[in-house]
Design an enzyme around this catalytic site. Sequence first.
Site, PDB file in Angstrom:
ATOM      1  N   HIS A  58      -2.513  -5.647  -9.012  1.00  0.00           N
ATOM      2  CA  HIS A  58      -1.500  -6.289  -9.861  1.00  0.00           C
ATOM      3  C   HIS A  58      -0.539  -7.120  -9.028  1.00  0.00           C
ATOM      4  O   HIS A  58      -0.245  -6.804  -7.865  1.00  0.00           O
ATOM      5  CB  HIS A  58      -0.737  -5.253 -10.691  1.00  0.00           C
ATOM      6  CG  HIS A  58       0.064  -4.261  -9.905  1.00  0.00           C
ATOM      7  ND1 HIS A  58       1.381  -4.466  -9.543  1.00  0.00           N
ATOM      8  CD2 HIS A  58      -0.261  -3.038  -9.401  1.00  0.00           C
ATOM      9  CE1 HIS A  58       1.829  -3.415  -8.869  1.00  0.00           C
ATOM     10  NE2 HIS A  58       0.858  -2.537  -8.766  1.00  0.00           N
ATOM     11  N   ASP A  71       2.696  -7.996 -10.023  1.00  0.00           N
ATOM     12  CA  ASP A  71       4.130  -7.757 -10.236  1.00  0.00           C
ATOM     13  C   ASP A  71       4.655  -6.691  -9.289  1.00  0.00           C
ATOM     14  O   ASP A  71       3.890  -5.917  -8.698  1.00  0.00           O
ATOM     15  CB  ASP A  71       4.420  -7.387 -11.691  1.00  0.00           C
ATOM     16  CG  ASP A  71       3.760  -6.086 -12.124  1.00  0.00           C
ATOM     17  OD1 ASP A  71       2.609  -5.828 -11.711  1.00  0.00           O
ATOM     18  OD2 ASP A  71       4.393  -5.322 -12.879  1.00  0.00           O
ATOM     19  N   GLU A 128       1.929  -4.241 -14.400  1.00  0.00           N
ATOM     20  CA  GLU A 128       1.568  -2.848 -14.134  1.00  0.00           C
ATOM     21  C   GLU A 128       2.798  -1.963 -13.997  1.00  0.00           C
ATOM     22  O   GLU A 128       2.793  -0.801 -14.415  1.00  0.00           O
ATOM     23  CB  GLU A 128       0.732  -2.771 -12.848  1.00  0.00           C
ATOM     24  CG  GLU A 128       0.110  -1.396 -12.575  1.00  0.00           C
ATOM     25  CD  GLU A 128       1.017  -0.458 -11.789  1.00  0.00           C
ATOM     26  OE1 GLU A 128       0.713   0.741 -11.720  1.00  0.00           O
ATOM     27  OE2 GLU A 128       2.044  -0.942 -11.244  1.00  0.00           O
ATOM     28  N   HIS A 135       7.962   1.427  -3.046  1.00  0.00           N
ATOM     29  CA  HIS A 135       8.985   1.389  -4.100  1.00  0.00           C
ATOM     30  C   HIS A 135      10.391   1.602  -3.524  1.00  0.00           C
ATOM     31  O   HIS A 135      11.336   1.830  -4.288  1.00  0.00           O
ATOM     32  CB  HIS A 135       8.735   2.434  -5.195  1.00  0.00           C
ATOM     33  CG  HIS A 135       7.800   1.969  -6.258  1.00  0.00           C
ATOM     34  ND1 HIS A 135       7.861   2.388  -7.553  1.00  0.00           N
ATOM     35  CD2 HIS A 135       6.753   1.105  -6.206  1.00  0.00           C
ATOM     36  CE1 HIS A 135       6.912   1.818  -8.266  1.00  0.00           C
ATOM     37  NE2 HIS A 135       6.210   1.034  -7.455  1.00  0.00           N
TER      38      HIS A 135
END
Length: 501
Positions: free
Chosen positions: A119, A121, A200, A474
């Site tokens: 993905h 994004d 996603e 993240h």
Amino acid sequence: MIKKILLLLLLVIVILGAILSYNALKVSSKQISAKPAADIEIPENAVKHLSEAIQIETISYEDVQDRDTVASQAILDYIQKTYPLVDSLLKKEVIAEYSLLYTWQGTDKNLAPIILLAHTDVVPIEGVPREYWKKNPEKPTEQSWKYPPFSGTIAEDYIWGRGSLDDKMNVFGILEAVEMLLGEGFQSKRTIYLAFGHDEEVGGKEGAKKIAENLQKKGVKAEFILDEGLFILKGLVPGVEKPVAYIGAAEKGFVNIELSVLGEGGHSSRPPLQTPIGILSQAIVSLESHPFTANIDGASQAMLEYLTPEMPFLNRLAFNNRWLFESVLISQMSKKSASNAILRTTIAPTMLEGSQKANVLPIRAKVTVNFRIKPGETSQTVLAHVNEVVGDERVKANILSRGFDNNNPIPISDINSTGFKVLHQTIKEIFPGVLVSPALMIAGTDSKHFYEISQNIYRFSPVYLREDELASFHGKDERVSIQNFKKTIHFYHQLIGNFGK
């Protein structure tokens, strides 16, 4: 009489010891042998391509209205410009405006296709407003990264920035590999789909789900699906000294449940005996004090079956005699967050809301709790657990119904399939010396939308991460080493070759 009892007890101990030792010794390795793959020359500009892709701020926000459509289009334009062979020789479909589906037609229509997912994004930068980085791209703050998060800085043998690990590394690793193979004149016998979703991070309901629906309408049934997932890690399982490539053979579902309490409001100088926030706090404590039942089953059991033969004798004795030691093993594994998460549905209160002013009592207090659902449970069983544990009629529990708030887990994939065996082989070829093991993916991926297309879904990102590098996923200072990114390209080059020849 006592002597006879002692002798009998000794005999029982000897027999039990023999049984335990036999069980520990009888296990055989599930690792396959494979010769290291020949080196390939990675294009010099591959690192630059990932760096430039990171600079395109394809952030997915919870409110889809906040999407930067200019950036979403820019990443498509960048792929088209950067990979001319992929864009011209493969069939390209733009799905839901910003997702991509490439079809590389194979020569043998009798062979089931494979699907490579990733993905484009990324998640926002926690604690630092997006506007700050627009206005102050080089100015550090207490919260800032070592290098600005959308700079794509190449320094210290790393490529820095949001998306470097999650998941532009895989998107551009696949694209670099396919561009190379096309340039080499490689023609796959098996049809290969490249599917790149654009949302996603908020559930994939517009991107990956629409791609899957497109493939279903075409009647596609895939041999194998590979999405982003677990990494090559060291020290995760006690007694396993070598690094392990963990392949997500199953993934957890998730549900967000909102707990709320109504009050009378009013001035804080005249509080009731128990405020809405106090009631809610007790509910949170009750939840965290009553975790879901832990079990070694499914993908977690498969992981131990793969790794137990690689352990020292005493570890093998414990792990391969779970009928006796399972409660002890669960107790020990529950003490670490990483291993605890693979044993049970987890509970994580994440968003708390009360009054907007310090001297005003809230009329309504609420907390959002994120549950990662272990296979075998559902959002409804989670809700039932919440209501039972909280046991307070004043606390209302509701499943949030936004598109990315609720997803039940899908069953474990077949670890004896052709796809798993080829993936196992490819990992051994590109990363000599590592162990390979199925495992439970504790986060969610776009692959959940593809279960009707193939039940052989695996989740693996081909990089070897240290603990500090894993923490940037993240998080702050997200980065991928240049060596890891080149290995990623080599991995996809080899995997496609193995499946397509």
